[in-house]
Design a protein around this motif. Structure first.
Motif, short mmCIF file in Angstrom:
data_model
loop_
_atom_site.label_atom_id
_atom_site.label_comp_id
_atom_site.label_asym_id
_atom_site.label_seq_id
_atom_site.Cartn_x
_atom_site.Cartn_y
_atom_site.Cartn_z
N GLY A 112 -1.10 9.38 66.59
CA GLY A 112 0.19 10.05 67.28
C GLY A 112 -1.03 11.40 67.30
O GLY A 112 -0.77 11.54 69.51
N ILE A 113 -1.54 11.73 67.77
CA ILE A 113 -2.39 12.74 67.99
C ILE A 113 -3.91 12.60 69.00
O ILE A 113 -3.47 13.06 69.77
CB ILE A 113 -3.19 13.97 66.44
CG1 ILE A 113 -2.42 14.46 65.49
CG2 ILE A 113 -4.29 14.53 67.21
CD1 ILE A 113 -2.82 15.19 64.55
N GLN A 114 -4.08 11.08 68.76
CA GLN A 114 -4.96 10.43 69.53
C GLN A 114 -4.47 10.46 70.77
O GLN A 114 -5.14 10.42 72.02
CB GLN A 114 -5.36 9.41 68.57
CG GLN A 114 -7.04 8.54 69.56
CD GLN A 114 -7.63 8.07 68.70
OE1 GLN A 114 -6.50 6.87 67.86
NE2 GLN A 114 -8.29 7.30 68.90
N LYS A 115 -3.25 9.66 71.25
CA LYS A 115 -2.89 10.17 72.10
C LYS A 115 -2.91 10.75 73.41
O LYS A 115 -2.62 10.84 74.42
CB LYS A 115 -1.33 9.21 72.04
CG LYS A 115 -0.84 7.79 71.86
CD LYS A 115 0.05 6.87 71.31
CE LYS A 115 -0.82 5.45 70.72
NZ LYS A 115 0.37 4.72 70.93
N GLY A 116 -2.36 12.17 72.50
CA GLY A 116 -1.92 13.07 72.95
C GLY A 116 -3.72 13.86 73.98
O GLY A 116 -3.68 14.15 74.44
N LEU A 117 -4.24 13.47 73.21
CA LEU A 117 -5.67 13.64 73.54
C LEU A 117 -6.22 12.51 74.83
O LEU A 117 -7.04 12.91 75.13
CB LEU A 117 -7.35 13.43 71.72
CG LEU A 117 -6.83 14.71 70.78
CD1 LEU A 117 -8.06 14.23 69.61
CD2 LEU A 117 -7.10 15.78 70.97
N GLU A 118 -5.49 11.80 74.29
CA GLU A 118 -5.95 10.55 75.50
C GLU A 118 -5.73 10.97 76.90
O GLU A 118 -6.09 10.60 77.52
CB GLU A 118 -5.41 8.76 75.44
CG GLU A 118 -6.70 8.44 74.09
CD GLU A 118 -5.85 7.24 73.66
OE1 GLU A 118 -4.15 7.20 74.07
OE2 GLU A 118 -6.24 6.57 72.47
N ASN B 64 -14.61 12.95 76.92
CA ASN B 64 -13.88 11.92 75.63
C ASN B 64 -13.58 12.18 74.37
O ASN B 64 -13.80 11.96 73.48
CB ASN B 64 -14.78 11.28 75.14
CG ASN B 64 -14.55 9.47 74.43
OD1 ASN B 64 -13.63 9.90 74.55
ND2 ASN B 64 -16.14 9.19 74.32
N GLY B 65 -12.17 13.81 74.14
CA GLY B 65 -12.04 14.04 73.17
C GLY B 65 -11.30 13.34 71.73
O GLY B 65 -11.39 13.31 70.87
N ALA B 66 -10.68 11.97 72.59
CA ALA B 66 -9.42 11.18 71.97
C ALA B 66 -11.50 10.28 71.00
O ALA B 66 -10.55 9.95 70.23
CB ALA B 66 -8.60 10.25 72.60
N GLY B 67 -11.89 10.33 71.17
CA GLY B 67 -13.26 9.84 70.61
C GLY B 67 -13.68 9.88 69.46
O GLY B 67 -14.28 9.59 68.58
N LEU B 68 -13.38 11.57 69.03
CA LEU B 68 -14.13 12.63 68.40
C LEU B 68 -13.45 12.48 66.68
O LEU B 68 -12.23 11.63 67.10
CB LEU B 68 -13.82 13.64 67.95
CG LEU B 68 -14.89 14.54 69.59
CD1 LEU B 68 -15.06 15.71 69.80
CD2 LEU B 68 -16.55 14.34 69.49
N PRO B 69 -13.59 12.06 65.89
CA PRO B 69 -12.80 12.07 64.79
C PRO B 69 -11.51 13.36 64.35
O PRO B 69 -12.59 13.64 64.75
CB PRO B 69 -14.03 12.56 63.64
CG PRO B 69 -14.99 11.84 63.93
CD PRO B 69 -15.01 12.76 65.76
N ILE B 70 -10.63 12.48 63.61
CA ILE B 70 -9.04 13.33 63.08
C ILE B 70 -9.24 13.74 61.53
O ILE B 70 -9.59 12.51 61.40
CB ILE B 70 -8.23 12.56 64.42
CG1 ILE B 70 -8.08 12.86 65.54
CG2 ILE B 70 -7.37 13.74 63.71
CD1 ILE B 70 -7.25 12.20 66.16
N SER B 71 -9.54 14.21 61.63
CA SER B 71 -8.98 14.86 59.67
C SER B 71 -7.76 15.86 59.52
O SER B 71 -7.29 16.00 60.67
CB SER B 71 -9.98 14.65 59.69
OG SER B 71 -10.81 16.39 59.62
N PHE B 72 -7.57 15.72 58.57
CA PHE B 72 -5.94 16.45 57.98
C PHE B 72 -6.31 17.49 57.08
O PHE B 72 -6.92 17.11 55.92
CB PHE B 72 -5.13 15.41 57.73
CG PHE B 72 -4.44 15.19 58.39
CD1 PHE B 72 -3.63 15.99 59.69
CD2 PHE B 72 -4.63 13.79 59.15
CE1 PHE B 72 -2.79 14.59 61.03
CE2 PHE B 72 -3.65 12.65 60.10
CZ PHE B 72 -3.58 13.72 61.03
N SER B 73 -6.06 18.45 56.79
CA SER B 73 -5.98 19.32 55.89
C SER B 73 -5.09 20.20 55.08
O SER B 73 -3.95 19.64 55.89
CB SER B 73 -7.52 20.87 55.69
OG SER B 73 -6.36 21.37 56.66
#
Length: 102
Positions: A9-15, A24-33
């Motif tokens: 869901g976050i990646q879609k927002g970045l896309e 190309n922010g959607a291509g970066l890793p996404i993690s959670f804390s």
């Protein structure tokens, strides 16, 4: 609106933001804390990455508008770094915020 956010869901927002900026922010890793004081973070190390707080993003009562604004805020940090080479909340970051709607 009740919403629990996933990496996808976050990646879609970045896309959607990438479509505006050509980046190309959607291509970066996404993690959670589990941070309670930090909603999100862009890190420029190791090619860049995003981190978002499960405390908020997994809370179904947290407003979707707040989640989207945090994604845009962190994307503006990424954009500022990629275009201007800057980090922080300076004038170039503020320009990026205007472009992405943060």
């Amino acid at each position: 609106m009740n919403n629990v956010w996933t990496e996808e869901g976050i990646q879609k927002g970045l896309e959607r933001l990438d479509a505006k900026t050509g980046l190309n922010g959607a291509g970066l890793p996404i993690s959670f804390s589990n941070a309670k004081c930090t909603l999100g973070q862009y890190s420029s190390t190791d090619g860049g990455s995003f981190r978002f707080s499960n405390h908020y993003y997994q809370n179904p009562t947290w407003p979707v508008e707040e989640a989207l604004d945090t994604i845009r805020h962190e994307y503006a940090h990424y954009m500022d770094h990629m275009i201007y080479g800057n980090l922080g909340h300076g004038s170039t970051w503020k320009k990026c915020c205007v472009i992405v709607g943060a």
